[in-house]
Design a protein around this motif. Structure first.
Motif, PDB file in Angstrom:
ATOM      1  N   UNK A  94      38.910  29.869  47.924  1.00 34.31           N
ATOM      2  CA  UNK A  94      38.764  31.383  48.698  1.00 34.31           C
ATOM      3  C   UNK A  94      38.808  32.250  47.583  1.00 34.31           C
ATOM      4  N   UNK A  95      39.222  32.182  46.226  1.00 33.45           N
ATOM      5  CA  UNK A  95      39.268  33.245  45.009  1.00 33.45           C
ATOM      6  C   UNK A  95      38.761  32.340  44.074  1.00 33.45           C
ATOM      7  N   UNK A  96      38.024  33.211  43.322  1.00 32.29           N
ATOM      8  CA  UNK A  96      37.478  32.588  42.012  1.00 32.29           C
ATOM      9  C   UNK A  96      36.597  33.445  41.389  1.00 32.29           C
ATOM     10  N   UNK A  97      35.638  33.027  40.393  1.00 27.84           N
ATOM     11  CA  UNK A  97      34.344  33.821  39.838  1.00 27.84           C
ATOM     12  C   UNK A  97      33.586  32.775  39.109  1.00 27.84           C
ATOM     13  N   UNK A  98      32.377  33.482  38.905  1.00 30.35           N
ATOM     14  CA  UNK A  98      31.391  32.982  38.342  1.00 30.35           C
ATOM     15  C   UNK A  98      30.827  33.970  37.007  1.00 30.35           C
TER      16      UNK A  98
END
Length: 129
Positions: A94-98
């Motif tokens: 539910x938490x991250x980045x790209x």
């Protein structure tokens, strides 16, 4: 929130959005949609050949995805025009980045080069409220 980055007069803008309808937090499935616009402010038409994504999922690390074109297409973008599309990604935390890169070519000279896709955050609604 919009994230933008310009490389060689080609601007890539991303608007990520948490997709609560297709997410199942109890099953560690958090889905995010992202809208991308590629604006060609350069001096020559370009064609998108490949994409490379680096996806970070907190607690699960990095995943790299490499593929041809975008959404099954290898669009040509004339000078002064843009190409927009949307896609999605699933995270387990539910938490991250790209972030990523497109491999594009100058449609006139056939010379290829990379342009940056800006890093953008992915936060589920449960965690951003």
């Amino acid at each position: 929130m919009m994230f933008s980055k310009t490389t060689l007069n080609i601007k890539v803008s991303v608007i990520p959005e948490y997709d609560s309808k297709n997410s199942f937090p109890s099953e560690n499935r958090y889905v995010f949609k992202y809208n991308i616009t590629i604006e060609n402010d350069g001096d020559f038409p370009i064609k998108i050949l490949k994409r490379k994504w680096l996806i970070f999922d907190v607690g699960f690390g990095y995943t790299e995805i490499i593929g041809d074109g975008v959404i099954g297409l290898t669009p040509e973008i004339p000078v002064g025009e843009n190409f927009a599309y949307f896609s999605n990604v699933m995270l387990r935390s539910g938490v991250g980045n790209m972030s990523g890169k497109y491999l594009v070519k100058n449609a006139g000279t056939q010379e290829s080069f990379e342009i940056d896709i800006p890093k953008f955050n992915l936060l589920s609604e449960l965690l951003s409220n």
